[in-house]
Design an enzyme around this catalytic site. Structure first.
Site, mmCIF file in Angstrom:
data_model
loop_
_atom_site.group_PDB
_atom_site.id
_atom_site.type_symbol
_atom_site.label_atom_id
_atom_site.label_comp_id
_atom_site.label_asym_id
_atom_site.label_seq_id
_atom_site.Cartn_x
_atom_site.Cartn_y
_atom_site.Cartn_z
ATOM 1 N N THR A 193 0.845 -1.197 0.000
ATOM 2 C CA THR A 193 0.000 0.000 0.000
ATOM 3 C C THR A 193 0.873 1.236 0.000
ATOM 4 O O THR A 193 1.875 1.259 0.708
ATOM 5 C CB THR A 193 -0.836 0.011 1.290
ATOM 6 O OG1 THR A 193 -1.698 -1.116 1.242
ATOM 7 C CG2 THR A 193 -1.638 1.282 1.444
ATOM 8 N N ARG B 73 -13.390 -8.102 -0.324
ATOM 9 C CA ARG B 73 -12.479 -8.075 0.833
ATOM 10 C C ARG B 73 -11.914 -6.648 1.026
ATOM 11 O O ARG B 73 -11.539 -5.982 0.084
ATOM 12 C CB ARG B 73 -11.343 -9.070 0.608
ATOM 13 C CG ARG B 73 -10.259 -9.108 1.709
ATOM 14 C CD ARG B 73 -9.095 -8.220 1.379
ATOM 15 N NE ARG B 73 -8.006 -8.331 2.359
ATOM 16 C CZ ARG B 73 -7.014 -7.444 2.460
ATOM 17 N NH1 ARG B 73 -6.967 -6.404 1.652
ATOM 18 N NH2 ARG B 73 -6.086 -7.600 3.359
ATOM 19 N N VAL B 74 -11.856 -6.217 2.274
ATOM 20 C CA VAL B 74 -11.274 -4.917 2.587
ATOM 21 C C VAL B 74 -10.176 -5.115 3.622
ATOM 22 O O VAL B 74 -10.359 -5.882 4.576
ATOM 23 C CB VAL B 74 -12.357 -3.953 3.148
ATOM 24 C CG1 VAL B 74 -11.731 -2.608 3.497
ATOM 25 C CG2 VAL B 74 -13.475 -3.764 2.139
ATOM 26 N N GLY B 75 -9.051 -4.424 3.443
ATOM 27 C CA GLY B 75 -7.945 -4.509 4.401
ATOM 28 C C GLY B 75 -7.976 -3.340 5.369
ATOM 29 O O GLY B 75 -8.999 -2.675 5.548
ATOM 30 N N ASP B 76 -6.835 -3.059 5.952
ATOM 31 C CA ASP B 76 -6.748 -1.975 6.941
ATOM 32 C C ASP B 76 -6.688 -0.587 6.309
ATOM 33 O O ASP B 76 -7.006 0.420 6.958
ATOM 34 C CB ASP B 76 -5.455 -2.141 7.764
ATOM 35 C CG ASP B 76 -4.230 -2.108 6.845
ATOM 36 O OD1 ASP B 76 -4.139 -2.952 5.938
ATOM 37 O OD2 ASP B 76 -3.389 -1.203 7.009
ATOM 38 N N THR C 110 1.235 -0.598 6.490
ATOM 39 C CA THR C 110 1.179 -1.449 5.300
ATOM 40 C C THR C 110 1.523 -2.870 5.733
ATOM 41 O O THR C 110 2.197 -3.070 6.733
ATOM 42 C CB THR C 110 2.132 -0.936 4.191
ATOM 43 O OG1 THR C 110 2.100 -1.850 3.093
ATOM 44 C CG2 THR C 110 3.562 -0.785 4.660
ATOM 45 N N GLY C 111 1.015 -3.831 4.982
ATOM 46 C CA GLY C 111 1.246 -5.224 5.352
ATOM 47 C C GLY C 111 -0.058 -5.988 5.311
ATOM 48 O O GLY C 111 -0.971 -5.628 4.558
ATOM 49 N N GLY D 297 -3.411 -6.622 6.123
ATOM 50 C CA GLY D 297 -4.506 -5.861 6.724
ATOM 51 C C GLY D 297 -5.275 -6.631 7.776
ATOM 52 O O GLY D 297 -5.698 -6.076 8.802
#
Ligand code: SD4
Length: 299
Positions: free
Chosen positions: A151, A179-182, A202-203, A205
């Protein structure tokens, strides 16, 4: 007068250079950071953000982005948006709204359309080929579908002490549709408070969200920790907690800057980042875990 910008991953270098000219001239943190993130989004060679981003399991590029204004604490965020050129700009626009500041999928697309943002097919031939290759590898070699993500996240402060943070990503390669990450989640992927500082993550999520890690870093900076101490403490303590409670911790990296332009990073994997301030020209650094600290050097 102080200005500064810190960004995740080497891919942010051109954008940070551009932003540093703007900041030096006295332009706002919001405009400078937006331009910097747009440069990453627009470059098809950066396959984890914007145009040419990594597709989901259905070979669609679904993008997440967020913008936070550290003066007003306003947030704008979108997730799962398809076929708009600059998700960061849509997120920034949303941060001006009083209600409906976080939009998903079709709702986000309708908002972007209504506000006149440029549409673009974000799937390139190259990202389609990468998707086809991964599908074949998953079948033949039993490879994890989820390797591959990065990200762009930035914290930026201008000469007038305005501080903002922003993120933009295509999330995990081969993610499940929806799907949603952080990255678009306030407190997890980013946080900004002009009276303290800002942070961005980043990484993986799925793991970053479990610790609301960007907020945690800002909270520790408020308690007086130097950004470097705050970032490494949050990343290493939380990674250890995940290892103890769940047997493993995903990749987690955090970049942060306080209101004085002092900065820091914490990471549990190899991680590149870019910094420029009124005292240092734009530079790429490489960071790594070093016991319960994070060590870094110029790349
Ligand atoms: C996500 N945190 O969607 C993002 C991906 C990322 O480095 O940052 N990867 O989980």
């Amino acid at each position: 007068m102080t200005w500064g910008i810190i960004a995740t991953w080497e891919m942010a270098l051109e954008g940070v250079k551009h932003a540093s000219y703007m900041l030096e001239k006295g332009l706002s943190a919001a405009d400078s950071m937006e331009e910097a993130i747009k440069m990453v989004e627009d470059n098809p060679l950066y396959t984890s953000v914007g145009y040419g981003g990594l597709p989901n399991e259905k070979c669609e590029v679904e993008l997440d982005a967020a913008f936070m204004d550290g003066n007003t604490l306003s947030v704008g965020a979108i997730c799962g948006i398809k076929d708009f050129k600059n998700p960061i700009s849509v997120a920034r626009k949303l941060n001006e709204e009083r209600f409906n500041i976080f939009l998903v999928g079709i709702g986000a697309e309708e908002y972007a359309q209504e506000k006149g943002f440029e549409r673009k097919n974000m799937l390139t031939e190259e990202s389609k080929k990468a998707w086809e290759k991964r599908v074949a590898e998953m079948k033949d070699k039993n490879l994890s579908p989820y390797d591959g993500h990065d990200t762009v996240g930035m914290v930026c402060i201008d000469k007038n002490e305005n501080l903002v943070t922003g993120t933009s990503t295509s999330g995990l390669f081969m993610k499940r549709k929806g799907r949603v990450g952080d990255s678009p989640i306030p407190g997890s992927g980013f946080y900004a408070d002009s009276e303290i500082g800002g942070a961005t993550a980043t990484g993986l999520g799925e793991d970053i969200m479990k610790g609301c890690m960007s907020y945690e870093v800002v909270r520790l900076m408020k308690e007086g920790l130097h950004p470097q101490k705050a970032a490494e403490k949050v990343v290493h303590e939380f990674s250890e907690k995940l290892e103890k409670r769940r047997g493993k911790a995903g990749a987690i990296s955090i970049a942060c800057m306080n209101k004085n332009g002092e900065w820091g990073v914490g990471t549990n994997v190899e991680f590149t980042f870019v910094v420029a301030t009124d005292k240092e020209r734009p530079k790429v650094y490489i960071a790594n875990r070093d016991g319960n600290k994070t060590a870094f050097q110029e790349a």
